[in-house]
Design a protein around this motif. Structure first.
Motif, mmCIF file in Angstrom:
data_model
loop_
_atom_site.group_PDB
_atom_site.id
_atom_site.type_symbol
_atom_site.label_atom_id
_atom_site.label_comp_id
_atom_site.label_asym_id
_atom_site.label_seq_id
_atom_site.Cartn_x
_atom_site.Cartn_y
_atom_site.Cartn_z
ATOM 1 N N LYS A 94 20.376 -15.315 -7.742
ATOM 2 C CA LYS A 94 20.068 -15.033 -6.328
ATOM 3 C C LYS A 94 18.567 -14.914 -6.103
ATOM 4 N N VAL A 95 18.046 -15.442 -4.869
ATOM 5 C CA VAL A 95 16.604 -15.355 -4.524
ATOM 6 C C VAL A 95 16.339 -13.992 -3.849
ATOM 7 N N SER A 96 15.299 -13.391 -4.316
ATOM 8 C CA SER A 96 14.970 -12.054 -3.747
ATOM 9 C C SER A 96 14.399 -12.199 -2.311
ATOM 10 N N GLY B 216 8.013 -15.180 1.511
ATOM 11 C CA GLY B 216 6.816 -15.904 1.060
ATOM 12 C C GLY B 216 6.977 -17.394 1.252
ATOM 13 N N LEU B 217 8.100 -17.915 0.852
ATOM 14 C CA LEU B 217 8.359 -19.350 0.953
ATOM 15 C C LEU B 217 8.396 -19.773 2.418
ATOM 16 N N LEU B 218 8.966 -18.898 3.260
ATOM 17 C CA LEU B 218 9.049 -19.216 4.685
ATOM 18 C C LEU B 218 7.660 -19.284 5.305
ATOM 19 N N GLY B 219 6.757 -18.386 4.891
ATOM 20 C CA GLY B 219 5.390 -18.408 5.394
ATOM 21 C C GLY B 219 4.657 -19.655 5.008
ATOM 22 N N LEU B 220 4.800 -20.060 3.755
ATOM 23 C CA LEU B 220 4.161 -21.295 3.262
ATOM 24 C C LEU B 220 4.662 -22.498 4.038
ATOM 25 N N HIS B 221 5.883 -22.536 4.392
ATOM 26 C CA HIS B 221 6.460 -23.651 5.114
ATOM 27 C C HIS B 221 5.890 -23.707 6.532
#
Length: 442
Positions: free
Chosen positions: A398-400, A406-411
């Protein structure tokens, strides 16, 4: 008739009485015998004369082949220098040397040599290879026959001690030229001074049948030419000898076989025709003047000085002959019983044998035949149902929450950058279009 029986009315009874009277008072003629009881005379059967048995010759001798495959012994210690004839029986070989009569046992090479009679002198002895009998040729005075003497008698000899076994007279006396005599198959052949050949049936008593078979027809090469191209060399004491053949495959044709020195050959000469054949050649047949053959062992014998590197050589060579075995000889004296021999020491072991050679590879075997196709088997029984597949494993990675934000911000940043770049390009295009319109208006 004083009570006597009246026979006048019975003629058959009267006839019977007459026959009885004749048989009692008169001798019976030769060839007739009487039977008074039966009243008849019968002829006596004549006795059959015994026919004289026709004398038959022993088995014929003919040499199919003679070879130069020879072995030899040196006779010098017994014979001294060479001298006279060589002859043989079915057991022994004899030679007349300067020291006396020499005897060897028949074999190849000859064995058991001995000086049988010292100072024996000159004789005219020949042995028949078929019968094994011994004969000595004599002149009209019953002395040893020599060249240019009249041949008149033959003396038979006992082999054991060469004593007299009977004397026979020739049917016709023969005046000899050179001494030439050949023996075999119960016959003797000689040539007289006029080159005529004679055949004598050998025997030990009475008169012997002697036949003149004609003059030798080979005038170019006479057999009496000593040291000639086809002749027979004379021994130091004047005699010469060989073998008499009788070829039954050619009508009993006679021929003589003899050594031809110095040409080192053995020749066959038909008699009286004189046709010559070379049977074999042998090295160093020096002074060879006679020969003999041994049917039992398929050998032929001769004497030659220097043959096979021997001084006075007695030589035996292989041969093949066409003749059945003759009669067996007389039994010998009983031997002395040998004593029991003591046991000897055991011998030492011999060396190990050589390793045998490896055998050759055998030939490739034939290819086998293709077998027959088998019959297809029947369907097997249906197996039990398989077990259900295992349940899928639950996802455990599972992704924390922090990672996701963080990944959403980079996107979002990436999308903003793309939007800014596109906007700049659109503004540049719009500016360029306005400039073009202004130029056209001027």
């Amino acid at each position: 008739m004083n009570g006597a029986e009246d026979t006048s009315d019975r003629p058959e009874l009267l006839s019977l009485m007459m026959v009885r009277f004749m048989s009692c008072c008169k001798p019976t003629p030769p060839g007739i015998y009487s039977n008074p009881a039966a009243g008849v005379l019968r002829h006596r059967r004549p006795k059959k004369k015994k026919k004289k048995k026709k004398k038959t010759l022993p088995d014929a001798l003919f040499i199919d082949a003679m070879t130069d495959n020879c072995r030899a012994v040196d006779m010098t210690e017994y014979s001294g220098d060479d001298g006279g004839l060589l002859w043989s029986t079915r057991r022994h070989i004899y030679y007349e040397g300067d020291r006396g009569q020499v005897r060897y046992d028949s074999s190849s090479p000859p064995t058991g040599g001995e000086l049988m009679r010292k100072g024996w002198g000159t004789h005219a002895v020949h042995g028949d290879p078929i019968t094994g009998k011994l004969y000595e040729l004599l002149d009209k005075d019953k002395k040893v026959l020599k060249s240019k003497k009249q041949f008149a008698y033959i003396r038979c000899l006992h082999e054991a001690n060469y004593s007299d076994a009977g004397v026979a007279e020739l049917g016709t006396k023969i005046m000899m030229g050179r001494y030439l005599a050949f023996v075999g198959g119960g016959e003797l052949s000689v040539q007289n001074k006029y080159k005529k050949w004679f055949l004598i049936e050998l025997g030990c008593k009475g008169k012997l049948q002697t036949r003149d078979i004609g003059k030798d027809q080979n005038k170019k090469h006479p057999i009496g030419e000593s040291k000639g191209k086809q002749g027979l060399h004379a021994c130091e004491r004047g005699q010469s000898g060989g073998i008499l053949e009788r070829d039954m495959k050619n009508g009993g044709r006679h021929s003589v076989v003899y050594p031809n020195y110095p040409n080192n050959r053995i020749l066959r000469r038909t008699i009286p025709a004189g046709n010559i054949t070379v049977l074999t050649t042998v090295d160093k047949m020096t002074d060879a003047c006679s020969l003999s053959v041994d049917y039992d062992r398929s050998l032929w014998y001769f004497h030659g000085e220097g043959a096979k590197d021997k001084n006075e050589a007695l030589v035996s060579c292989l041969a093949s002959m066409r003749a059945p075995p003759g009669p067996p000889g007389a039994p010998g004296m009983a031997g002395v019983q040998p004593g029991q021999a003591a046991a000897g020491r055991p011998g030492s072991p011999g060396p190990p044998g050589h390793i045998g050679h490896r055998g050759h590879t055998g030939p490739v075997g034939d290819m086998g035949k293709q077998g027959l196709q088998g019959i297809p088997g029947s369907d097997g029984e249906k197996g039990p149902p398989g077990a259900p597949p295992p349940a899928p494993k639950p996802i455990t990675n599972k992704v924390s929450k922090v990672t996701f934000i963080g990944l959403l911000g980079l996107h979002s940043a990436f999308l903003g950058t793309v939007y800014f770049v596109l906007k700049l390009r659109a503004s540049a295009v719009q500016k360029a279009t306005i400039d073009d319109h202004e130029d056209e208006s001027h």
